[in-house]
Design a protein around this motif. Structure first.
Motif, PDB file in Angstrom:
ATOM      1  N   ASP A 167      47.638  35.906  25.592  1.00 51.14           N
ATOM      2  CA  ASP A 167      48.874  36.328  24.931  1.00 51.14           C
ATOM      3  C   ASP A 167      49.114  37.825  25.143  1.00 51.14           C
ATOM      4  N   VAL A 168      49.023  38.234  26.421  1.00 47.28           N
ATOM      5  CA  VAL A 168      49.277  39.627  26.796  1.00 47.28           C
ATOM      6  C   VAL A 168      50.303  39.643  27.927  1.00 47.28           C
ATOM      7  N   GLN A 203      40.056  41.430  25.410  1.00 46.63           N
ATOM      8  CA  GLN A 203      41.126  40.666  26.055  1.00 46.63           C
ATOM      9  C   GLN A 203      40.749  40.466  27.529  1.00 46.63           C
ATOM     10  N   VAL A 204      39.726  39.635  27.724  1.00 47.81           N
ATOM     11  CA  VAL A 204      39.189  39.372  29.056  1.00 47.81           C
ATOM     12  C   VAL A 204      39.001  37.870  29.205  1.00 47.81           C
ATOM     13  N   ALA A 294      34.834  32.409  40.864  1.00 45.87           N
ATOM     14  CA  ALA A 294      35.049  32.900  39.503  1.00 45.87           C
ATOM     15  C   ALA A 294      35.791  34.226  39.561  1.00 45.87           C
ATOM     16  N   ASN A 295      36.991  34.257  38.993  1.00 51.94           N
ATOM     17  CA  ASN A 295      37.820  35.464  38.961  1.00 51.94           C
ATOM     18  C   ASN A 295      37.977  35.924  37.519  1.00 51.94           C
ATOM     19  N   THR A 296      37.750  37.202  37.270  1.00 52.33           N
ATOM     20  CA  THR A 296      37.877  37.741  35.923  1.00 52.33           C
ATOM     21  C   THR A 296      39.068  38.690  35.843  1.00 52.33           C
ATOM     22  N   TYR A 297      39.852  38.542  34.778  1.00 54.99           N
ATOM     23  CA  TYR A 297      41.062  39.335  34.556  1.00 54.99           C
ATOM     24  C   TYR A 297      41.007  39.941  33.157  1.00 54.99           C
ATOM     25  N   TYR A 298      41.654  41.095  32.991  1.00 51.59           N
ATOM     26  CA  TYR A 298      41.656  41.767  31.694  1.00 51.59           C
ATOM     27  C   TYR A 298      43.021  42.379  31.433  1.00 51.59           C
ATOM     28  N   VAL A 299      43.277  42.666  30.183  1.00 53.27           N
ATOM     29  CA  VAL A 299      44.571  43.201  29.788  1.00 53.27           C
ATOM     30  C   VAL A 299      44.787  44.579  30.414  1.00 53.27           C
ATOM     31  N   ASP A 300      45.978  44.799  30.934  1.00 55.61           N
ATOM     32  CA  ASP A 300      46.323  46.092  31.505  1.00 55.61           C
ATOM     33  C   ASP A 300      46.230  47.179  30.436  1.00 55.61           C
ATOM     34  N   ALA A 328      40.728  51.576  33.233  1.00 52.55           N
ATOM     35  CA  ALA A 328      40.286  50.790  34.392  1.00 52.55           C
ATOM     36  C   ALA A 328      41.510  50.333  35.175  1.00 52.55           C
ATOM     37  N   ALA A 329      41.979  51.169  36.079  1.00 50.53           N
ATOM     38  CA  ALA A 329      43.202  50.867  36.839  1.00 50.53           C
ATOM     39  C   ALA A 329      43.079  51.392  38.264  1.00 50.53           C
ATOM     40  N   SER A 330      41.923  51.161  38.886  1.00 53.29           N
ATOM     41  CA  SER A 330      41.706  51.644  40.242  1.00 53.29           C
ATOM     42  C   SER A 330      42.466  50.763  41.231  1.00 53.29           C
TER      43      SER A 330
END
Length: 360
Positions: A167-168, A203-204, A294-300, A328-330
């Motif tokens: 929910d992001v 939020q990951v 396996a792909n990991t995503y997190y809230v911007d 964390a926005a490389s």
């Protein structure tokens, strides 16, 4: 005080010190070689379970390479939104995970497995499906070099599901992981990813994408529910030297009658788990390599934690040129959702940097 029986796969401060508050001193394959030793397994069996060995007939369930459609068909599928039912979102928020059927077609899974087999065999100089045994093999950051893997990793279909579950409005990529649990490899220890990822947010979410069906005998990802189950084991001390942590978590979950979902994965089924979701995976008792992307995503907007530990492995490989405490926005962490923001990361957009370019 250090454990009297240190893990022989650890080196340097990782071996000398009892705590985990130091950097990992080897590569990420060495991390996996160490980590799977922390799982408690029963005594090895000398019998060969014929039913287990025959549990997956790849020739029957997957398309032969000569019958697979052009990559353009797969790319279109990976860019097509998935119809996520509100009940799935509610289940994820309640339990910390959800398994969704038909996220990928037979063609997409077949193409993914063929490419993963090619990459893993070349990287480790082995043959899949019995050419090596009792190993847990891993490759990361493959999306930088391989266009097909990039399409799966930066897929707006997958990332859109992740954003909706969290929910992001925007999610970034942490990293990809090509995983192969080889025949004879034992359990993966109980853990939750909040202990692993050096991200100062909860939020990951990780999309766990099998490249074949996974029966129980192959070791499907197994989840504890509800999501609050982590609170039952938060006071158990983690040991980097032995299986005591894994054993005590198992005992606590049995004592409190925590619901465990170890159901098989159907062809095209994908699971999504929150970083507070406690999970494990069984041993691979088949003669087939259990391949998973396996792909990991997190809230911007999330930041790196102030003190990453050795349990995060070589995290700076995934979040380049970013100090602890910084956002964390490389360039290695592109926005994958919404779709408009991810255009430059897509196959048809401007190319993202390759590893070789980043090292210059």
């Amino acid at each position: 005080m250090r454990d009297s029986k240190p893990n022989s796969l650890l080196v340097g401060d990782n071996a000398r010190r009892a705590d985990v508050n130091q950097a990992w001193e080897q590569d990420n394959q060495a991390w996996w070689d160490w980590y799977v030793t922390l799982a408690e397994n029963g005594p090895p069996s000398t019998a060969r379970d014929v039913d287990a060995l025959r549990a997956v007939d790849l020739e029957q369930v997957l398309l032969a390479e000569s019958s697979q459609p052009p990559d353009e068909v797969i790319l279109n599928e990976l860019a097509t939104p998935f119809a996520l039912h509100p009940d799935a979102v509610a289940s994820f928020q309640r339990n910390g995970f959800v398994k969704l059927r038909n996220v990928l077609s037979r063609a997409a899974v077949s193409r993914l497995r063929c490419e993963m087999v090619r990459l893993l065999e070349a990287q480790f100089d082995i043959k899949m499906n019995g050419g090596t045994r009792e190993r847990f093999l891993s490759m990361e950051m493959v999306w930088l070099e391989n266009l097909l893997i990039r399409a799966f990793v930066l897929s707006t279909r997958i990332a859109g599901i992740c954003a909706a579950l969290l929910d992001v409005p925007r999610v970034r990529l942490y990293h990809d992981n090509l995983l192969s649990k080889e025949p004879g490899c034992g359990r993966t220890p109980w853990h939750y990813d909040d202990h692993h990822f050096p991200l100062a947010t909860q939020q990951v979410v990780t999309a766990w994408i099998p490249a074949q069906p996974i029966p129980r005998s192959m070791g499907p990802l197994t989840f504890a529910a509800p999501i609050e189950s982590w609170q039952l084991v938060r006071d158990i001390e983690f040991s980097k030297f032995d299986t005591s942590y894994d054993r005590q978590v198992s005992e606590s979950f049995r004592k409190h009658r925590v619901a465990i979902d170890d159901s098989p994965f159907a062809l095209g089924e994908v699971s999504f788990h929150h970083n507070l979701s406690f999970h494990t995976a069984g041993a691979n008792h088949t003669d087939i390599s259990r391949l998973v992307l396996a792909n990991t995503y997190y809230v911007d907007g999330a930041r790196v934690v102030n003190q990453p530990t050795m349990v995060s492995g070589d995290w700076q490989k995934f979040i380049r040129d970013t100090a602890p405490g910084a956002v964390a926005a490389s360039p290695l962490n592109p926005v994958c959702w919404p779709a408009d923001a991810s255009k430059t990361a897509a196959i048809g957009g401007q190319p993202l940097p390759r590893n070789s370019e980043l090292e210059q």
